[in-house]
Design a protein around this motif. Structure first.
Motif, PDB file in Angstrom:
ATOM      1  N   ALA A   1       0.885   3.774  -3.215  1.00 18.50           N
ATOM      2  CA  ALA A   1       0.317   5.110  -3.015  1.00 18.50           C
ATOM      3  C   ALA A   1       1.407   6.181  -3.092  1.00 18.50           C
ATOM      4  O   ALA A   1       1.193   7.266  -3.643  1.00 18.50           O
ATOM      5  CB  ALA A   1      -0.404   5.174  -1.672  1.00 18.50           C
TER       6      ALA A   1
ATOM      7  N   LEU B   1      -3.158  -5.622  -1.677  1.00 20.65           N
ATOM      8  CA  LEU B   1      -4.125  -4.530  -1.555  1.00 20.65           C
ATOM      9  C   LEU B   1      -5.511  -5.065  -1.199  1.00 20.65           C
ATOM     10  O   LEU B   1      -6.324  -4.337  -0.615  1.00 20.65           O
ATOM     11  CB  LEU B   1      -4.150  -3.685  -2.827  1.00 20.65           C
TER      12      LEU B   1
ATOM     13  N   PHE C   1       0.841  -1.196   0.000  1.00 16.10           N
ATOM     14  CA  PHE C   1       0.000   0.000   0.000  1.00 16.10           C
ATOM     15  C   PHE C   1       0.879   1.251   0.000  1.00 16.10           C
ATOM     16  O   PHE C   1       0.637   2.200  -0.772  1.00 16.10           O
ATOM     17  CB  PHE C   1      -0.918  -0.004   1.230  1.00 16.10           C
TER      18      PHE C   1
ATOM     19  N   ALA D   1      -3.003   3.393  -4.953  1.00 19.43           N
ATOM     20  CA  ALA D   1      -2.007   2.353  -4.678  1.00 19.43           C
ATOM     21  C   ALA D   1      -1.997   1.308  -5.791  1.00 19.43           C
ATOM     22  O   ALA D   1      -0.929   0.850  -6.224  1.00 19.43           O
ATOM     23  CB  ALA D   1      -2.285   1.701  -3.322  1.00 19.43           C
TER      24      ALA D   1
END
Length: 499
Positions: free
Chosen positions: A365, A441, A361, A423
Protein backbone atom coordinates in the motif's frame (compact mmCIF):
# COMPACT_ATOMS: atom_id res chain seq x y z
CA UNK A 1 14.83 1.94 21.39
CA UNK A 2 17.82 4.33 21.24
CA UNK A 3 19.55 4.06 17.89
CA UNK A 4 23.30 4.48 17.56
CA UNK A 5 26.24 3.46 19.66
CA UNK A 6 26.38 2.74 23.38
CA UNK A 7 27.09 5.76 25.53
CA UNK A 8 29.40 6.49 28.43
CA UNK A 9 28.12 5.97 31.96
CA UNK A 10 29.69 9.29 33.08
CA UNK A 11 27.34 12.20 33.79
CA UNK A 12 27.19 15.05 31.26
CA UNK A 13 28.04 18.67 32.06
CA UNK A 14 26.83 21.88 30.36
CA UNK A 15 29.90 22.03 28.11
CA UNK A 16 29.03 18.56 26.76
CA UNK A 17 25.65 19.91 25.70
CA UNK A 18 27.16 22.88 23.89
CA UNK A 19 29.67 20.69 22.04
CA UNK A 20 26.94 18.20 21.20
CA UNK A 21 24.60 20.87 19.82
CA UNK A 22 27.34 22.26 17.57
CA UNK A 23 28.31 18.78 16.39
CA UNK A 24 24.71 17.80 15.63
CA UNK A 25 24.36 20.97 13.55
CA UNK A 26 27.58 20.13 11.67
CA UNK A 27 26.19 16.65 10.96
CA UNK A 28 22.96 18.21 9.71
CA UNK A 29 24.88 20.54 7.39
CA UNK A 30 26.84 17.55 6.09
CA UNK A 31 23.64 15.61 5.41
CA UNK A 32 22.24 18.60 3.47
CA UNK A 33 25.38 18.65 1.33
CA UNK A 34 25.21 14.87 0.72
CA UNK A 35 21.60 15.18 -0.43
CA UNK A 36 22.49 18.05 -2.76
CA UNK A 37 25.55 16.30 -4.18
CA UNK A 38 23.87 12.92 -4.71
CA UNK A 39 26.13 11.01 -2.31
CA UNK A 40 23.73 8.08 -1.88
CA UNK A 41 23.89 4.88 -3.90
CA UNK A 42 20.64 3.02 -4.34
CA UNK A 43 20.80 -0.18 -6.38
CA UNK A 44 17.69 -1.99 -5.02
CA UNK A 45 14.85 -1.68 -2.50
CA UNK A 46 15.72 -3.59 0.66
CA UNK A 47 13.36 -4.40 3.52
CA UNK A 48 14.17 -5.40 7.06
CA UNK A 49 12.41 -5.81 10.35
CA UNK A 50 12.97 -5.81 14.08
CA UNK A 51 10.79 -7.73 16.54
CA UNK A 52 10.69 -6.96 20.26
CA UNK A 53 9.88 -9.96 22.44
CA UNK A 54 8.77 -10.64 26.01
CA UNK A 55 9.97 -13.39 28.32
CA UNK A 56 7.47 -15.04 30.70
CA UNK A 57 7.70 -17.72 33.38
CA UNK A 58 5.44 -20.76 33.83
CA UNK A 59 2.84 -18.62 35.63
CA UNK A 60 2.76 -16.19 32.66
CA UNK A 61 4.47 -13.43 34.66
CA UNK A 62 7.40 -11.41 33.26
CA UNK A 63 10.66 -13.37 33.47
CA UNK A 64 13.64 -11.09 34.16
CA UNK A 65 16.11 -13.34 32.38
CA UNK A 66 17.15 -11.53 29.19
CA UNK A 67 20.87 -11.64 30.03
CA UNK A 68 20.81 -15.42 30.57
CA UNK A 69 18.77 -16.00 27.40
CA UNK A 70 21.08 -13.85 25.27
CA UNK A 71 24.18 -15.57 26.67
CA UNK A 72 22.68 -18.96 25.83
CA UNK A 73 21.73 -17.75 22.33
CA UNK A 74 25.12 -16.20 21.55
CA UNK A 75 23.69 -14.71 18.34
CA UNK A 76 24.33 -11.07 17.34
CA UNK A 77 20.90 -10.92 15.68
CA UNK A 78 19.45 -10.76 19.20
CA UNK A 79 20.09 -7.83 21.54
CA UNK A 80 18.92 -6.44 24.86
CA UNK A 81 16.01 -4.08 25.21
CA UNK A 82 15.01 -1.66 27.95
CA UNK A 83 13.49 -4.14 30.41
CA UNK A 84 15.05 -7.34 31.75
CA UNK A 85 12.02 -9.26 30.41
CA UNK A 86 12.66 -8.04 26.82
CA UNK A 87 14.92 -9.08 23.96
CA UNK A 88 15.00 -7.79 20.39
CA UNK A 89 15.53 -9.68 17.14
CA UNK A 90 17.01 -7.88 14.13
CA UNK A 91 16.32 -9.82 10.93
CA UNK A 92 18.97 -9.19 8.25
CA UNK A 93 17.67 -7.05 5.36
CA UNK A 94 16.66 -8.58 2.05
CA UNK A 95 15.42 -7.43 -1.33
CA UNK A 96 11.67 -6.85 -1.46
CA UNK A 97 11.24 -8.57 -4.84
CA UNK A 98 10.60 -12.25 -5.57
CA UNK A 99 10.07 -14.68 -2.70
CA UNK A 100 12.04 -12.64 -0.15
CA UNK A 101 9.03 -12.26 2.12
CA UNK A 102 8.64 -16.04 2.30
CA UNK A 103 12.35 -16.31 3.09
CA UNK A 104 12.01 -13.72 5.89
CA UNK A 105 9.05 -15.71 7.25
CA UNK A 106 11.20 -18.87 7.31
CA UNK A 107 14.08 -16.95 8.89
CA UNK A 108 11.79 -15.54 11.58
CA UNK A 109 10.56 -18.99 12.51
CA UNK A 110 14.12 -20.29 12.67
CA UNK A 111 15.34 -17.38 14.84
CA UNK A 112 12.35 -17.64 17.16
CA UNK A 113 12.77 -21.40 17.45
CA UNK A 114 16.37 -20.97 18.60
CA UNK A 115 15.38 -18.19 20.99
CA UNK A 116 12.60 -20.36 22.45
CA UNK A 117 15.07 -23.17 23.07
CA UNK A 118 17.49 -20.79 24.81
CA UNK A 119 14.68 -19.27 26.87
CA UNK A 120 13.60 -22.74 28.00
CA UNK A 121 17.07 -23.30 29.47
CA UNK A 122 16.40 -20.43 31.91
CA UNK A 123 12.84 -21.61 32.63
CA UNK A 124 11.16 -18.95 30.49
CA UNK A 125 9.14 -18.71 27.28
CA UNK A 126 8.89 -16.18 24.46
CA UNK A 127 5.72 -14.13 24.12
CA UNK A 128 5.13 -12.08 20.95
CA UNK A 129 2.45 -9.63 22.02
CA UNK A 130 2.09 -5.84 21.94
CA UNK A 131 1.81 -5.45 25.75
CA UNK A 132 2.34 -8.27 28.20
CA UNK A 133 -1.05 -8.41 29.98
CA UNK A 134 0.38 -9.81 33.23
CA UNK A 135 2.66 -6.83 33.97
CA UNK A 136 2.03 -5.17 37.32
CA UNK A 137 3.13 -1.84 38.77
CA UNK A 138 6.01 -3.65 40.57
CA UNK A 139 7.57 -4.47 37.20
CA UNK A 140 8.09 -0.74 36.56
CA UNK A 141 10.63 -0.48 39.40
CA UNK A 142 13.94 0.90 38.11
CA UNK A 143 15.78 -2.21 39.34
CA UNK A 144 14.30 -4.10 36.36
CA UNK A 145 16.08 -1.91 33.80
CA UNK A 146 18.51 -3.93 31.70
CA UNK A 147 22.05 -3.44 33.03
CA UNK A 148 23.31 -1.11 30.31
CA UNK A 149 24.61 2.45 30.78
CA UNK A 150 22.49 3.93 27.98
CA UNK A 151 19.24 2.73 29.54
CA UNK A 152 20.09 4.14 32.98
CA UNK A 153 21.23 7.42 31.48
CA UNK A 154 18.15 7.70 29.32
CA UNK A 155 15.97 7.05 32.35
CA UNK A 156 17.81 9.70 34.38
CA UNK A 157 17.77 12.28 31.57
CA UNK A 158 14.05 11.91 30.86
CA UNK A 159 13.17 12.24 34.54
CA UNK A 160 15.54 15.18 34.99
CA UNK A 161 13.89 16.94 32.03
CA UNK A 162 10.38 16.32 33.32
CA UNK A 163 11.16 16.84 37.01
CA UNK A 164 8.29 14.64 38.21
CA UNK A 165 6.78 11.15 38.04
CA UNK A 166 5.42 9.62 34.87
CA UNK A 167 1.63 9.80 34.74
CA UNK A 168 -0.13 6.98 32.90
CA UNK A 169 -3.68 8.08 32.17
CA UNK A 170 -6.08 6.69 29.57
CA UNK A 171 -9.68 5.67 29.04
CA UNK A 172 -10.40 2.40 27.30
CA UNK A 173 -12.60 1.36 24.42
CA UNK A 174 -15.86 -0.22 25.64
CA UNK A 175 -15.64 -3.91 26.64
CA UNK A 176 -19.06 -5.56 26.93
CA UNK A 177 -20.58 -2.08 27.21
CA UNK A 178 -18.25 -0.76 29.94
CA UNK A 179 -15.28 1.61 29.71
CA UNK A 180 -12.32 1.11 32.02
CA UNK A 181 -9.91 3.85 33.06
CA UNK A 182 -6.28 3.78 34.13
CA UNK A 183 -4.53 6.39 36.22
CA UNK A 184 -1.17 5.30 37.55
CA UNK A 185 2.27 6.69 38.25
CA UNK A 186 5.78 5.40 37.59
CA UNK A 187 9.22 6.50 38.76
CA UNK A 188 11.13 5.00 35.83
CA UNK A 189 10.75 4.80 32.04
CA UNK A 190 10.03 1.06 32.34
CA UNK A 191 6.40 1.49 31.23
CA UNK A 192 8.06 1.94 27.82
CA UNK A 193 9.39 -1.63 28.12
CA UNK A 194 5.77 -2.79 28.17
CA UNK A 195 5.52 -1.68 24.52
CA UNK A 196 6.84 -4.45 22.27
CA UNK A 197 6.62 -3.72 18.57
CA UNK A 198 7.55 -4.78 15.07
CA UNK A 199 9.55 -2.16 13.20
CA UNK A 200 9.49 -2.31 9.40
CA UNK A 201 12.35 -0.79 7.39
CA UNK A 202 12.36 0.19 3.73
CA UNK A 203 15.50 1.48 2.03
CA UNK A 204 14.67 4.20 -0.47
CA UNK A 205 16.45 6.62 -2.79
CA UNK A 206 16.68 10.19 -1.40
CA UNK A 207 14.14 11.54 -3.91
CA UNK A 208 11.70 8.76 -2.98
CA UNK A 209 11.89 9.30 0.76
CA UNK A 210 9.29 12.08 1.14
CA UNK A 211 6.47 10.36 -0.79
CA UNK A 212 7.15 7.07 1.02
CA UNK A 213 7.15 8.79 4.43
CA UNK A 214 4.00 10.75 3.65
CA UNK A 215 2.32 7.54 2.46
CA UNK A 216 3.35 5.77 5.67
CA UNK A 217 1.78 8.58 7.71
CA UNK A 218 -1.48 8.18 5.78
CA UNK A 219 -1.49 4.43 6.51
CA UNK A 220 -0.69 4.61 10.24
CA UNK A 221 -4.28 4.67 11.49
CA UNK A 222 -5.30 1.77 9.27
CA UNK A 223 -2.22 -0.22 10.30
CA UNK A 224 -2.93 0.00 14.02
CA UNK A 225 -6.64 -0.78 13.61
CA UNK A 226 -5.79 -3.79 11.44
CA UNK A 227 -2.88 -5.06 13.55
CA UNK A 228 -4.02 -4.15 17.08
CA UNK A 229 -2.64 -6.55 19.71
CA UNK A 230 -2.22 -4.51 22.92
CA UNK A 231 -5.55 -4.18 24.76
CA UNK A 232 -4.53 -4.65 28.42
CA UNK A 233 -2.26 -2.68 30.74
CA UNK A 234 -1.97 -3.04 34.52
CA UNK A 235 -5.10 -5.17 34.61
CA UNK A 236 -7.27 -2.71 32.67
CA UNK A 237 -8.93 -3.15 29.27
CA UNK A 238 -7.86 0.05 27.51
CA UNK A 239 -7.23 0.92 23.85
CA UNK A 240 -7.16 -1.82 21.22
CA UNK A 241 -3.55 -0.69 20.63
CA UNK A 242 -2.63 0.70 24.06
CA UNK A 243 1.05 0.86 23.02
CA UNK A 244 0.34 4.12 21.21
CA UNK A 245 -0.65 6.28 24.24
CA UNK A 246 1.56 4.29 26.62
CA UNK A 247 4.74 4.88 24.64
CA UNK A 248 4.01 8.59 24.39
CA UNK A 249 3.31 8.95 28.12
CA UNK A 250 6.22 6.74 29.25
CA UNK A 251 8.90 8.83 27.51
CA UNK A 252 7.34 12.28 27.87
CA UNK A 253 9.90 14.85 29.00
CA UNK A 254 7.25 17.57 29.42
CA UNK A 255 5.56 18.56 32.67
CA UNK A 256 1.99 19.87 32.29
CA UNK A 257 3.12 23.47 31.88
CA UNK A 258 5.25 22.66 28.83
CA UNK A 259 2.42 20.62 27.32
CA UNK A 260 0.17 23.64 27.78
CA UNK A 261 2.73 25.78 25.93
CA UNK A 262 2.57 23.43 22.94
CA UNK A 263 6.06 21.96 23.39
CA UNK A 264 6.29 18.91 21.13
CA UNK A 265 6.41 15.38 22.61
CA UNK A 266 9.40 13.16 21.88
CA UNK A 267 7.05 10.39 20.77
CA UNK A 268 5.69 12.23 17.82
CA UNK A 269 3.50 11.81 14.77
CA UNK A 270 4.88 15.05 13.32
CA UNK A 271 2.98 18.14 12.19
CA UNK A 272 3.28 18.46 8.40
CA UNK A 273 3.76 16.65 5.14
CA UNK A 274 7.39 16.79 3.98
CA UNK A 275 9.29 17.35 0.74
CA UNK A 276 12.64 15.84 1.84
CA UNK A 277 14.11 13.62 4.55
CA UNK A 278 16.04 16.71 5.58
CA UNK A 279 12.80 18.24 6.90
CA UNK A 280 12.55 15.55 9.59
CA UNK A 281 16.16 15.65 10.75
CA UNK A 282 16.05 19.45 10.80
CA UNK A 283 12.88 19.43 12.94
CA UNK A 284 14.47 16.95 15.35
CA UNK A 285 17.49 19.22 15.79
CA UNK A 286 15.44 22.42 16.07
CA UNK A 287 12.82 21.22 18.54
CA UNK A 288 14.43 18.62 20.81
CA UNK A 289 17.36 19.09 23.23
CA UNK A 290 19.91 16.29 23.39
CA UNK A 291 19.13 13.58 25.93
CA UNK A 292 22.46 11.75 25.55
CA UNK A 293 24.90 14.52 24.52
CA UNK A 294 27.96 12.41 23.73
CA UNK A 295 30.24 13.41 20.85
CA UNK A 296 32.36 11.39 18.44
CA UNK A 297 35.85 12.30 17.24
CA UNK A 298 34.92 12.25 13.54
CA UNK A 299 34.51 15.55 11.70
CA UNK A 300 31.73 14.72 9.20
CA UNK A 301 32.75 17.43 6.72
CA UNK A 302 36.35 16.20 6.66
CA UNK A 303 35.16 12.61 6.22
CA UNK A 304 32.96 13.58 3.28
CA UNK A 305 35.72 15.61 1.62
CA UNK A 306 38.08 12.67 2.04
CA UNK A 307 35.70 10.53 0.00
CA UNK A 308 34.34 8.56 2.97
CA UNK A 309 30.77 8.08 4.14
CA UNK A 310 30.38 10.19 7.30
CA UNK A 311 29.00 8.31 10.29
CA UNK A 312 26.98 11.36 11.45
CA UNK A 313 27.12 9.77 14.90
CA UNK A 314 25.60 12.63 16.87
CA UNK A 315 22.74 13.15 14.43
CA UNK A 316 21.92 9.44 14.50
CA UNK A 317 22.10 9.27 18.30
CA UNK A 318 19.85 12.31 18.54
CA UNK A 319 17.43 10.81 16.02
CA UNK A 320 17.28 7.72 18.22
CA UNK A 321 15.85 9.78 21.10
CA UNK A 322 13.01 11.28 19.05
CA UNK A 323 10.52 8.47 18.65
CA UNK A 324 8.55 9.34 15.53
CA UNK A 325 5.96 6.74 14.53
CA UNK A 326 7.56 6.84 11.09
CA UNK A 327 11.20 7.63 11.65
CA UNK A 328 13.90 8.74 9.17
CA UNK A 329 17.05 6.63 9.28
CA UNK A 330 20.53 7.44 7.97
CA UNK A 331 22.91 4.49 8.06
CA UNK A 332 26.23 3.37 6.62
CA UNK A 333 26.68 -0.27 5.53
CA UNK A 334 29.89 -1.54 3.93
CA UNK A 335 31.11 2.04 3.61
CA UNK A 336 28.02 3.21 1.69
CA UNK A 337 25.42 5.62 3.10
CA UNK A 338 21.72 4.96 2.64
CA UNK A 339 18.32 6.18 3.82
CA UNK A 340 15.39 4.23 5.26
CA UNK A 341 11.83 4.80 6.38
CA UNK A 342 11.32 3.01 9.72
CA UNK A 343 7.65 2.24 10.40
CA UNK A 344 7.07 1.85 14.15
CA UNK A 345 3.29 1.73 14.68
CA UNK A 346 2.74 -2.04 14.73
CA UNK A 347 2.75 -4.34 17.79
CA UNK A 348 4.58 -7.65 17.93
CA UNK A 349 2.56 -10.79 17.17
CA UNK A 350 0.34 -12.61 17.31
CA UNK A 351 1.97 -15.08 14.84
CA UNK A 352 4.82 -14.90 12.36
CA UNK A 353 2.27 -15.17 9.55
CA UNK A 354 0.23 -12.27 10.95
CA UNK A 355 3.34 -10.07 11.23
CA UNK A 356 4.40 -10.90 7.67
CA UNK A 357 0.87 -10.14 6.44
CA UNK A 358 1.01 -6.75 8.20
CA UNK A 359 4.38 -6.06 6.58
CA UNK A 360 3.27 -7.06 3.07
CA UNK A 361 0.15 -4.91 3.35
CA UNK A 362 2.24 -1.93 4.47
CA UNK A 363 4.94 -2.24 1.81
CA UNK A 364 2.40 -2.77 -0.97
CA UNK A 365 0.00 0.00 0.00
CA UNK A 366 2.87 2.37 0.78
CA UNK A 367 4.38 1.95 -2.69
CA UNK A 368 1.04 2.36 -4.46
CA UNK A 369 0.24 5.53 -2.52
CA UNK A 370 3.77 6.92 -2.96
CA UNK A 371 3.60 6.51 -6.73
CA UNK A 372 0.00 7.66 -7.23
CA UNK A 373 -0.54 10.37 -9.83
CA UNK A 374 -2.47 12.47 -7.32
CA UNK A 375 -1.01 11.67 -3.89
CA UNK A 376 -3.57 11.09 -1.15
CA UNK A 377 -1.74 13.48 1.21
CA UNK A 378 -2.48 16.36 -1.18
CA UNK A 379 -6.18 15.67 -0.53
CA UNK A 380 -6.24 15.45 3.27
CA UNK A 381 -4.90 17.48 6.15
CA UNK A 382 -1.97 16.21 8.19
CA UNK A 383 -4.17 16.49 11.30
CA UNK A 384 -6.68 14.05 9.74
CA UNK A 385 -3.91 11.46 9.36
CA UNK A 386 -2.90 11.98 13.00
CA UNK A 387 -6.51 11.69 14.20
CA UNK A 388 -6.79 8.45 12.22
CA UNK A 389 -3.82 7.04 14.16
CA UNK A 390 -5.43 7.70 17.53
CA UNK A 391 -8.91 6.57 16.42
CA UNK A 392 -7.57 3.32 14.94
CA UNK A 393 -5.43 2.65 18.03
CA UNK A 394 -8.26 3.31 20.47
CA UNK A 395 -11.17 1.60 18.75
CA UNK A 396 -9.65 -0.90 16.29
CA UNK A 397 -12.19 -2.06 13.72
CA UNK A 398 -14.87 0.01 15.50
CA UNK A 399 -13.10 3.26 14.54
CA UNK A 400 -14.22 5.68 11.87
CA UNK A 401 -11.27 6.84 9.76
CA UNK A 402 -11.19 9.72 7.29
CA UNK A 403 -10.16 8.99 3.72
CA UNK A 404 -10.24 11.44 0.78
CA UNK A 405 -13.05 10.85 -1.72
CA UNK A 406 -14.91 8.66 0.77
CA UNK A 407 -15.22 10.57 4.04
CA UNK A 408 -15.61 8.57 7.27
CA UNK A 409 -15.30 4.81 6.93
CA UNK A 410 -14.50 1.80 9.19
CA UNK A 411 -10.95 0.42 8.78
CA UNK A 412 -12.05 -3.01 7.52
CA UNK A 413 -14.21 -1.48 4.81
CA UNK A 414 -11.46 0.98 3.83
CA UNK A 415 -9.00 -1.90 3.48
CA UNK A 416 -11.34 -4.17 1.51
CA UNK A 417 -12.61 -1.44 -0.82
CA UNK A 418 -9.55 0.73 -1.36
CA UNK A 419 -6.27 -0.27 0.25
CA UNK A 420 -6.12 -4.02 -0.36
CA UNK A 421 -6.33 -3.59 -4.16
CA UNK A 422 -3.63 -0.91 -3.86
CA UNK A 423 -1.46 -3.24 -1.76
CA UNK A 424 -1.77 -5.95 -4.43
CA UNK A 425 -0.75 -3.44 -7.09
CA UNK A 426 2.17 -2.08 -5.04
CA UNK A 427 3.55 -5.60 -4.45
CA UNK A 428 3.19 -6.43 -8.14
CA UNK A 429 5.11 -3.25 -9.00
CA UNK A 430 7.77 -4.35 -6.49
CA UNK A 431 8.00 -7.71 -8.34
CA UNK A 432 6.92 -9.69 -5.28
CA UNK A 433 5.97 -13.22 -6.30
CA UNK A 434 2.27 -13.92 -6.83
CA UNK A 435 2.41 -16.75 -4.27
CA UNK A 436 3.82 -14.48 -1.53
CA UNK A 437 1.48 -11.62 -2.40
CA UNK A 438 -1.62 -13.82 -2.29
CA UNK A 439 -0.50 -15.62 0.88
CA UNK A 440 -0.04 -12.50 2.96
CA UNK A 441 -2.75 -10.24 1.56
CA UNK A 442 -5.17 -13.16 1.83
CA UNK A 443 -4.59 -13.09 5.60
CA UNK A 444 -5.37 -9.35 5.67
CA UNK A 445 -8.56 -9.90 3.69
CA UNK A 446 -9.77 -12.64 6.06
CA UNK A 447 -8.89 -10.56 9.11
CA UNK A 448 -11.08 -7.74 7.78
CA UNK A 449 -13.94 -10.10 6.87
CA UNK A 450 -13.93 -11.73 10.34
CA UNK A 451 -13.07 -8.43 12.10
CA UNK A 452 -10.81 -10.39 14.46
CA UNK A 453 -7.47 -8.91 15.49
CA UNK A 454 -5.20 -10.08 18.30
CA UNK A 455 -6.69 -7.35 20.45
CA UNK A 456 -10.27 -8.37 19.82
CA UNK A 457 -9.41 -12.02 20.52
CA UNK A 458 -7.72 -11.07 23.82
CA UNK A 459 -10.58 -8.84 24.95
CA UNK A 460 -13.30 -11.40 24.15
CA UNK A 461 -11.36 -14.26 25.73
CA UNK A 462 -10.87 -12.36 29.00
CA UNK A 463 -14.49 -11.18 29.07
CA UNK A 464 -15.70 -14.76 28.59
CA UNK A 465 -13.43 -16.08 31.37
CA UNK A 466 -14.75 -13.43 33.74
CA UNK A 467 -18.34 -14.25 32.87
CA UNK A 468 -17.51 -17.83 33.87
CA UNK A 469 -16.34 -16.65 37.29
CA UNK A 470 -12.62 -15.89 36.98
CA UNK A 471 -11.22 -12.66 38.42
CA UNK A 472 -9.38 -10.30 36.06
CA UNK A 473 -5.83 -11.42 37.00
CA UNK A 474 -6.69 -15.11 36.59
CA UNK A 475 -8.47 -14.37 33.31
CA UNK A 476 -5.43 -12.47 31.97
CA UNK A 477 -2.97 -15.24 32.87
CA UNK A 478 -5.28 -17.88 31.40
CA UNK A 479 -5.76 -15.85 28.24
CA UNK A 480 -1.99 -15.44 27.80
CA UNK A 481 -1.40 -19.18 28.26
CA UNK A 482 -4.05 -19.94 25.62
CA UNK A 483 -2.59 -17.21 23.37
CA UNK A 484 0.84 -18.86 23.46
CA UNK A 485 -0.74 -22.24 22.61
CA UNK A 486 -2.46 -20.76 19.59
CA UNK A 487 0.70 -18.92 18.48
CA UNK A 488 2.50 -22.29 18.42
CA UNK A 489 -0.21 -23.66 16.11
CA UNK A 490 0.94 -21.06 13.54
CA UNK A 491 -2.66 -20.39 12.50
CA UNK A 492 -3.34 -16.67 11.85
CA UNK A 493 -5.30 -14.84 14.53
CA UNK A 494 -8.46 -14.38 12.48
CA UNK A 495 -8.99 -18.17 12.69
CA UNK A 496 -8.49 -18.46 16.47
CA UNK A 497 -11.49 -19.74 18.46
CA UNK A 498 -12.80 -17.91 21.53
CA UNK A 499 -13.40 -20.68 24.04
Amino acid sequence: MVMGKDVSADPFDPRDRGRYRRKVQRCLDTLARMLTEGSFSFPHKHIGLEVELNLVDDKMRPSMTNTMVLEALNDPSFTTELGQHNIELNVPPRLLAGDSAREIEDDLRSYLGRASASAAESGSRLAMIGILPTLTHDHFDQKWLTNNARYSLLNDQIFAARGEQTVLSMEGAPLRGKKERLRSFAESILPEAACTSVQLHLQVAPEEFAPHWNAAQCLAGVQVALGANSPFLLGKALWHETRIPLFQQATDTRPEELKNQGVRPRVWFGERWITSIFDLFEENVRYFPGLLPETDSEDPVEALEAGNAPKLTELRLHNGTVWRWNRPVYDVVDGKPHLRVENRVLPAGPTVLDMMANAAFFYGAQRALAEAERPVWTQMSFQAAEENLYAGARLGFDAQLYWPGIGWIPPDELVLRVLLPLAHEGLRQSEVSDAARERYLGVIEQRCLTRRTGSRWQRETVALAQERGADRDTALAGMLARYLELVSSEQPVHSWPID
